[in-house]
Design a protein around this motif. Structure first.
Motif, mmCIF file in Angstrom:
data_model
loop_
_atom_site.group_PDB
_atom_site.id
_atom_site.type_symbol
_atom_site.label_atom_id
_atom_site.label_comp_id
_atom_site.label_asym_id
_atom_site.label_seq_id
_atom_site.Cartn_x
_atom_site.Cartn_y
_atom_site.Cartn_z
ATOM 1 N N ALA A 167 0.867 -1.173 0.000
ATOM 2 C CA ALA A 167 0.000 0.000 0.000
ATOM 3 C C ALA A 167 0.907 1.226 0.000
ATOM 4 O O ALA A 167 1.291 1.730 1.051
ATOM 5 C CB ALA A 167 -0.919 -0.014 1.225
ATOM 6 N N THR A 168 1.271 1.671 -1.194
ATOM 7 C CA THR A 168 2.309 2.699 -1.311
ATOM 8 C C THR A 168 1.921 4.005 -0.639
ATOM 9 O O THR A 168 2.754 4.698 -0.085
ATOM 10 C CB THR A 168 2.625 2.991 -2.788
ATOM 11 N N ARG A 169 0.650 4.341 -0.700
ATOM 12 C CA ARG A 169 0.211 5.609 -0.140
ATOM 13 C C ARG A 169 0.539 5.746 1.339
ATOM 14 O O ARG A 169 0.829 6.820 1.841
ATOM 15 C CB ARG A 169 -1.295 5.752 -0.354
ATOM 16 N N ASP A 170 0.472 4.616 2.032
ATOM 17 C CA ASP A 170 0.736 4.635 3.465
ATOM 18 C C ASP A 170 2.021 3.909 3.842
ATOM 19 O O ASP A 170 2.307 3.724 5.023
ATOM 20 C CB ASP A 170 -0.447 4.008 4.213
ATOM 21 N N GLU A 171 2.780 3.456 2.810
ATOM 22 C CA GLU A 171 4.009 2.710 3.058
ATOM 23 C C GLU A 171 3.782 1.527 3.986
ATOM 24 O O GLU A 171 4.522 1.312 4.946
ATOM 25 C CB GLU A 171 5.090 3.621 3.644
ATOM 26 N N LEU A 172 2.723 0.776 3.675
ATOM 27 C CA LEU A 172 2.442 -0.420 4.468
ATOM 28 C C LEU A 172 2.438 -1.639 3.546
ATOM 29 O O LEU A 172 2.160 -1.532 2.355
ATOM 30 C CB LEU A 172 1.077 -0.286 5.165
ATOM 31 N N TYR A 173 2.780 -2.766 4.134
ATOM 32 C CA TYR A 173 2.936 -3.999 3.370
ATOM 33 C C TYR A 173 1.953 -5.033 3.890
ATOM 34 O O TYR A 173 1.873 -5.258 5.094
ATOM 35 C CB TYR A 173 4.359 -4.525 3.540
ATOM 36 N N LEU A 174 1.202 -5.667 2.988
ATOM 37 C CA LEU A 174 0.330 -6.763 3.412
ATOM 38 C C LEU A 174 1.203 -7.955 3.742
ATOM 39 O O LEU A 174 2.113 -8.285 2.985
ATOM 40 C CB LEU A 174 -0.679 -7.117 2.313
ATOM 41 N N VAL A 175 0.928 -8.583 4.871
ATOM 42 C CA VAL A 175 1.837 -9.630 5.328
ATOM 43 C C VAL A 175 1.755 -10.875 4.453
ATOM 44 O O VAL A 175 0.663 -11.339 4.123
ATOM 45 C CB VAL A 175 1.588 -10.008 6.806
ATOM 46 N N PRO A 176 2.897 -11.433 4.058
ATOM 47 C CA PRO A 176 2.908 -12.678 3.284
ATOM 48 C C PRO A 176 2.795 -13.894 4.201
ATOM 49 O O PRO A 176 2.546 -14.999 3.737
ATOM 50 C CB PRO A 176 4.271 -12.648 2.595
ATOM 51 N N THR A 177 3.005 -13.669 5.493
ATOM 52 C CA THR A 177 2.918 -14.702 6.517
ATOM 53 C C THR A 177 2.917 -14.003 7.869
ATOM 54 O O THR A 177 3.469 -12.911 8.005
ATOM 55 C CB THR A 177 4.110 -15.674 6.444
ATOM 56 N N ALA A 178 2.325 -14.660 8.876
ATOM 57 C CA ALA A 178 2.310 -14.070 10.217
ATOM 58 C C ALA A 178 3.716 -13.998 10.808
ATOM 59 O O ALA A 178 3.948 -13.286 11.787
ATOM 60 C CB ALA A 178 1.390 -14.868 11.141
ATOM 61 N N GLU A 179 4.647 -14.712 10.197
ATOM 62 C CA GLU A 179 6.034 -14.647 10.655
ATOM 63 C C GLU A 179 6.502 -13.191 10.731
ATOM 64 O O GLU A 179 7.228 -12.815 11.660
ATOM 65 C CB GLU A 179 6.939 -15.400 9.673
ATOM 66 N N VAL A 180 6.082 -12.398 9.763
ATOM 67 C CA VAL A 180 6.585 -11.029 9.691
ATOM 68 C C VAL A 180 6.142 -10.188 10.899
ATOM 69 O O VAL A 180 6.994 -9.688 11.634
ATOM 70 C CB VAL A 180 6.201 -10.369 8.358
ATOM 71 N N PRO A 181 4.855 -10.032 11.143
ATOM 72 C CA PRO A 181 4.483 -9.239 12.317
ATOM 73 C C PRO A 181 4.887 -9.893 13.634
ATOM 74 O O PRO A 181 5.317 -9.206 14.565
ATOM 75 C CB PRO A 181 2.964 -9.112 12.218
ATOM 76 N N VAL A 182 4.783 -11.216 13.736
ATOM 77 C CA VAL A 182 5.009 -11.868 15.028
ATOM 78 C C VAL A 182 6.488 -11.862 15.408
ATOM 79 O O VAL A 182 6.836 -11.594 16.553
ATOM 80 C CB VAL A 182 4.443 -13.305 15.033
#
Length: 436
Positions: free
Chosen positions: A233-248
């Motif tokens: 989401a370039t407008r907000d510089e956010l990335y949809l997670v490809p796996t919960a590994e990333v946020p967790v």
RNA sequence: GGAGAGGUCGCCUAGUGGCCUAGGGCGCCGCACUGGAAAUGCGGUAUAGCGCAAGCUAUCGAGGGUUCAAAUCCCUCCCUCUCCGCCA
């Protein structure tokens, strides 16, 4: 920086060999070594000059406090010395910054060496460690009547469990819409898996955000290496997670655990978004390769000495899910060139799907040792008051839903077109059979 | 989205250009006192890099700037809290 400069200096040979085993260029190791020497030299010069400048500035302060005229000759001389040092520092620091950026780029291209017990080679060197359950044939005879197991997309169409065409209409291909009992099956599986991992395996449940910021995407190495795989989401510089590994995994970025807190073991559900760029045309039927799917992921933070054993346990916890679901599977120990850049050791779990007659990857369980932890500065204190050390991180799916759903459908389909619900899911599904 | 207040050591807090090498309190650790404890006293208590070491350097939300010198001044951004607006 992922391998650690100290280790680079101490055991360059092992790191060089690790790169070769993974099919990477070992020359990078030597280039990094050379740059690291340069960096240290510049750093030493810079630090010495800064010490001089700090001393000079301090003298100016003292001189003024003890009565020297702020614009008098005494102060002016001191000021000149300080300015000169400052100019030199500026030049050295610029060179240092360049060296550090280059070094970091090189370090990011040095892979994590595989564990000693990992087979060296490409895909063909992968080892089947064990196989569980009955590998069902596509052709079956039930009560004297011959019939063929069908692929999951046909079953789903008859039982109205998911709708790929409408998913494509409202979003795009690769975004399945689960409907009716198919939708309930999604809920049931998520609930079932989280219940087992928390109640029986003692993990802490996490429900993370489905989007992360750039720092988190960088932490687990999604950017810059795998940017093409992610929706952004370039407008907000956010990335949809490809796996919960990333946020967790990022939960504990820049944190220091006390030894008594470890191990920290999480089980997290999240939707997963993957662009699968370049994969068009492969596995396009059904839900074997989709852009959005659901997954329960296990993420462990361990003391270094415990991580080898923890990987075996982690893999076993994913197997428990398959066993309870009564699905046949095999465990693969991945060879060096097939295991990925950052993993030290990795097992893949593949479930047998008798309708398409294929093994489907539903879990990937990895030990990263301190590689990921270094990148994210996740540490622990071995003893109270002791110097922090890097933890070891591990993760593994437990499990990915879409392919598990496909395997369930193909394994539990009946000759009359109905679907028997695996026993473990009946209380969640509130039925023992799905019929048209 | 608007207005305001903030972000300093594990926590609370002091700090308005040089005596900040960041002070104090709480917590924690060690020692002393004690039969043991409480209370009290003394000392210690961030992270990283470099160095054989003494030590040096960097970091006061992040980044940039001004200055001989920045926690302190300026700019941009991020986050938290309060109120308002909007909203499932």
């Amino acid at each position: 920086m992922s391998i650690g400069l100290a280790r680079l200096r101490e055991e360059p040979d092992r790191i060089r060999q690790g790169a070769i085993d993974k099919g990477e260029d070992p020359a990078i190791v030597d280039a990094a070594l050379a740059l690291e020497g340069k960096r240290r030299q510049l750093l030493g010069e810079s630090d010495t000059l800064k010490a001089e400048r700090n001393a000079a500035s301090k003298k100016i302060g003292e001189a003024i406090r003890t009565g020297a005229a702020p614009n008098g000759p005494e102060v002016a001389a001191l000021r000149r010395a300080s300015t000169e040092a400052g100019n030199l520092i500026e030049k050295i620091d610029a060179a240092l910054a360049t060296a550090e950026v280059e070094l970091e780029e090189l370090m990011l291209r040095i892979p994590n060496p595989a564990d000693a017990d990992v087979p060296v080679g490409d895909e063909s060197a992968n080892q089947v460690v064990r196989t569980w359950g009955e590998i069902l044939a596509r052709e079956v005879v039930t009560d004297g009547a011959r019939w063929s197991r069908r692929p999951h997309w046909e079953i789903a169409a008859d039982l109205k469990m998911f709708d790929l065409e409408r998913g494509a209409k409202i979003t795009g291909s690769g975004f399945p819409v689960y409907t009716g009992q198919g939708s309930r099956l999604q809920r049931a599986l998520i609930d079932f898996m989280l219940d087992i991992h928390t109640a029986e395996h003692g993990m802490t449940e996490i429900w993370p955000p489905a989007m992360v910021n750039a720092a988190s995407a960088r932490g687990t190495g999604q950017i810059p290496d795998k940017e093409d795989l992610m929706y952004i989401a370039t407008r907000d510089e956010l990335y949809l997670v490809p796996t919960a590994e990333v946020p967790v995994t990022n939960l504990h970025r820049d944190e220091i655990f006390e030894a008594s807190q470890l191990p920290v073991r999480y089980a997290a559900y999240s939707p997963c978004f993957r662009r699968e760029a370049g994969a068009a045309g492969k596995d396009t039927r059904g839900i074997l390769r989709v852009h959005q799917f659901d997954k329960v992921e296990m993420v462990f933070f361990e003391k270094p000495e415990a991580s080898t054993e923890a990987l075996e346990w982690l893999t076993g916890r994913a197997e428990v899910i398959l066993q309870r679901l009564g699905l046949a599977y095999r465990v693969l120990l991945m060879a060096t060139k097939d295991m990925g850049f950052v993993q030290a050791k990795k097992y893949d779990l593949e479930v047998w799907a008798p309708g398409v007659e294929r093994w489907l990857e539903v879990s990937s369980c990895s030990n990263f040792r301190d590689y990921q932890a270094r990148r994210m500065a996740i540490r622990y204190r071995p003893e109270p008051g002791a110097k922090p050390e890097l933890v070891h991180t591990l993760n593994g799916s437990g499990l990915a839903l879409a392919r598990t759903v496909a395997a369930i459908m193909e394994t539990y389909q009946q000759s009359d077109g109905s679907l028997v619900v695996p026993e473990a899911l009946r209380s969640y599904m509130r039925t023992d059979r799905v019929v048209a």
